[in-house]
Design an enzyme around this catalytic site. Sequence first.
Site, PDB file in Angstrom:
ATOM      1  CB  SER A 121     134.687   2.489  52.455  1.00  0.00           C
ATOM      2  OG  SER A 121     134.650   1.457  51.504  1.00  0.00           O
TER       3      SER A 121
ATOM      4  CG  HIS B 187     134.457   3.355  56.831  1.00  0.00           C
ATOM      5  ND1 HIS B 187     135.643   4.050  56.804  1.00  0.00           N
ATOM      6  CD2 HIS B 187     134.664   2.235  56.093  1.00  0.00           C
ATOM      7  CE1 HIS B 187     136.522   3.390  56.071  1.00  0.00           C
ATOM      8  NE2 HIS B 187     135.952   2.279  55.625  1.00  0.00           N
TER       9      HIS B 187
ATOM     10  CE  LYS C 145     138.091   0.747  57.966  1.00  0.00           C
ATOM     11  NZ  LYS C 145     139.410   0.715  57.306  1.00  0.00           N
TER      12      LYS C 145
END
Length: 399
Positions: free
Chosen positions: A188, A216, A247
């Site tokens: 990240s 992610h 996300k």
Amino acid sequence: MTQITTKRNPNAFLREDYQDLVSKALNWNLHRLDSGSLPHSTVDGKKVIMLCSNNYLNLSNHPKIIKAAIQAAKQYGAGSGSVRPIAGTMKIHFDVEEAVARFKHTEAALIYQTGFATNSGLIPQLVGEGDIAISDELNHGSIIDGVRLTKADRAIFKHRDVGDLEKVLREADKKYRRIIIISDGVFSMDGDIAPMDKIVKLANEYGAMTYVDDAHGEGVIGPDGRGIGAHYHIEGKIDVEMGTFSKAYGVVGGLIAGSRDLVNFAYNKSRTWLLSGSHPPAVAGAQLAAIQVLETEPQHVRNLWENTRYFKKELSSLGFNTGNSETPIIPVMIGDSAKAKDFSNGLFDEGIFALPIVFPMVARDKARIRIMMNAGLTRKDLDFALGKFEMLGKKFAII
Ligand code: PMP
């Protein structure tokens, strides 16, 4: 009885510790969104282009997903009423798990309250005394906390360094019962991708279990955004594919995908799953719709990557260093922490919301502006943002 000193006075020590953070400029000053998390958001009363949300695909604003959340709330109510193992498993929770397994091409899947609850609840159950957990040195804090809760020994391997991992494995092989290798899928802070294909191969040689945190990567990498397993064509070969709905899916909630054995084990053993209330129906409804959108509307992932490629290419040609980014997480390297903060403030004044990442999150001389690209931004938005980066890059003598 000892005299009560200020050391034991709660407000005094809370204030003292907080002031200590403030004096080192390590405290968080919260920004307030006055709108939804939109490509053009209103933050602290100001209209800005959003370049730091995890809402990569802008799905939090997708009409079908919002509608599904409302419908689920109407059908099942505002709350689930219980923890999953007692009376808090609704049909819609099972529907989400089926959809995740279908989407990830795995045998089964399980939803947790959050990604953090997944890592901190499951990892401590997978290894124990006599075992070892081996982690990439840049793994996310929720993995670090999960590993801290195990009774297993711990080892670190150098970031994405398969040679170093093998060294650790060779040592561990002689001493331990079970071995688990844990890595972020997409890191990240830098936006680089773990070599999971090589890690899985090595793990097979040593009989080690593999665990990837694809927070992610899901909705972002691999065909249709199916994540890191799909990215390397090793779907179903990573023992635990962990992810989050907070996300790219634009909702909230943690997940694991893998074998039926994994899921049966995980929900019977993870304390965060067993002892914490299940998602409200609206959340589950939105999760289900988010997967259906990914399965049927490939344009969101395509737009995200078009924006990412364009923005990264233009930043580089302006002379910015974007580090090792391979994904829509784009670090714009600044160096000094104070300069990175000033740069971010400058961007905000110009209508761009992109936050600095500074020590201790990254090394002292590696402060950066971290951009998280968004599929909902237009070419005009990106050109506007690039103009502001260019102007400030010159002002701060970065380019
Ligand atoms: N893992 C990684 C790599 C993350 O970036 C995050 C979110 N910051 C999490 C786990 C936690 O996910 P959640 O927001 O669902 O708790």
